[in-house]
Design a protein around this motif. Sequence first.
Motif, PDB file in Angstrom:
ATOM      1  N   ALA A  96       1.804  -5.192   0.586  1.00  0.00           N
ATOM      2  CA  ALA A  96       1.137  -4.707   2.080  1.00  0.00           C
ATOM      3  C   ALA A  96       0.885  -3.279   1.022  1.00  0.00           C
ATOM      4  O   ALA A  96       0.454  -3.234   0.762  1.00  0.00           O
ATOM      5  N   PRO A  97       0.064  -2.750   2.566  1.00  0.00           N
ATOM      6  CA  PRO A  97      -1.103  -1.516   2.697  1.00  0.00           C
ATOM      7  C   PRO A  97      -0.219  -0.336   1.927  1.00  0.00           C
ATOM      8  O   PRO A  97      -1.191   0.332   0.735  1.00  0.00           O
ATOM      9  N   LEU A  98       0.282   0.132   1.471  1.00  0.00           N
ATOM     10  CA  LEU A  98       1.106   1.080   1.047  1.00  0.00           C
ATOM     11  C   LEU A  98       1.507   0.841  -1.005  1.00  0.00           C
ATOM     12  O   LEU A  98       0.980   1.606  -1.933  1.00  0.00           O
ATOM     13  N   VAL A 152      -9.591   3.857   1.726  1.00  0.00           N
ATOM     14  CA  VAL A 152      -8.064   3.947   1.942  1.00  0.00           C
ATOM     15  C   VAL A 152      -6.896   3.980   3.941  1.00  0.00           C
ATOM     16  O   VAL A 152      -7.300   3.083   3.849  1.00  0.00           O
ATOM     17  N   THR A 153      -8.626   4.392   4.713  1.00  0.00           N
ATOM     18  CA  THR A 153      -8.283   4.173   5.248  1.00  0.00           C
ATOM     19  C   THR A 153      -8.279   2.920   5.640  1.00  0.00           C
ATOM     20  O   THR A 153      -7.173   2.799   7.114  1.00  0.00           O
ATOM     21  N   ASP A 154      -9.129   2.314   6.162  1.00  0.00           N
ATOM     22  CA  ASP A 154      -8.485   0.509   6.302  1.00  0.00           C
ATOM     23  C   ASP A 154      -7.768   0.011   5.599  1.00  0.00           C
ATOM     24  O   ASP A 154      -7.379  -0.985   5.827  1.00  0.00           O
ATOM     25  N   CYS A 155      -7.646   0.476   4.811  1.00  0.00           N
ATOM     26  CA  CYS A 155      -6.290  -0.291   4.076  1.00  0.00           C
ATOM     27  C   CYS A 155      -5.094   0.090   4.597  1.00  0.00           C
ATOM     28  O   CYS A 155      -4.263  -1.088   5.109  1.00  0.00           O
ATOM     29  N   LEU A 156      -4.958   1.316   5.141  1.00  0.00           N
ATOM     30  CA  LEU A 156      -3.267   2.096   6.177  1.00  0.00           C
ATOM     31  C   LEU A 156      -3.727   1.433   7.717  1.00  0.00           C
ATOM     32  O   LEU A 156      -2.939   1.215   7.767  1.00  0.00           O
TER      33      LEU A 156
END
Length: 245
Positions: A96-98, A152-156
Amino acid sequence: MSDTSPRRPGRGRPPKTARAPEGTRAMLVRAGVVLLTEKGFSATCVDDVLNATGISKGSFYYCFSSKEDFGRALIESYATYFNEKLDRWLTDQAVAPLQRLLNFMREAKTGMQHHAFRRGCLIGNLGQEIDILPDSFNVMLRTILHGWEHRVTDCLLATCYPVPTAAQETLCGRLSRYFWIGWEGAVLRARMEHGPESLDLFATFYLAQAAAELGVPSPLSVNTPTTLRGSHALPVRAKTGQAAG
C-alpha cells in the motif's frame, strides 16, 4: 622484408597505466558525496577530496574547472542516486502507498545507523548553507526537492481510486510537501543526537495524520511508536483493495 613476428615482453613489471579521466572523475565524485553528507560544502575543501582519494590537484582541475563546478557534479550524482532509491520504494505495487513510505523511511534509518548517524542528506545539508552557496546551487536544490515532492505525491495519489479529484490532488501535494519538510528536519535532528528517535517520532505521527486525511489505514499506530524501531521488519504486503485505495 619487415619483421612481423610479435615482440617478446621485456623483463620486469609492466608499465603503470594512467588512470582514465572517467575513472578519476568517478572517484572524486564518490569521495565528494561522502564528505558533503558529513561536513557540508563550505567545510569541505579540495584538499580534503584529494587526501581521501590520493588524486593530484592537477587531475582534479582536469576534471572540474572549480570547486563550484565540482559541487554541481556532486549534487547531480546524489540526485540521480536518490531518485532511483525513491522510485524503487515508492512505486512498489506489492504494498500500500503509506507502507511504501514507511519502507523508504526504514531503509533510510538503517543507512544512517550504519554510518553511526554521521551522514545525513546531501541536499538537506546544502540547504542549511544556502545563503553562502553559489546561486546556481539554489536552483538545483529546489528543482531536486520539487522532484522528490512529485514522487511522494504520485505515491499518495495511488490511495485515491479510481481517479483522484481536484481536492485529493491538492491534499496529496500538501501532504508530500509536509513530508519532506518534516523528514529533512528529522534527519538533521538524528545527526545532532546520534540516534533514531526523531526519525521514529516523525514517521509515526506523519503516517497517522496522512492516513486520517486520506481515509486509509496507517501502517503504524500512534500509540505504539516503537513499531518503527524494528528497522529490519519485513514490509507489510497490502491487500488488493487497500493498494487500489
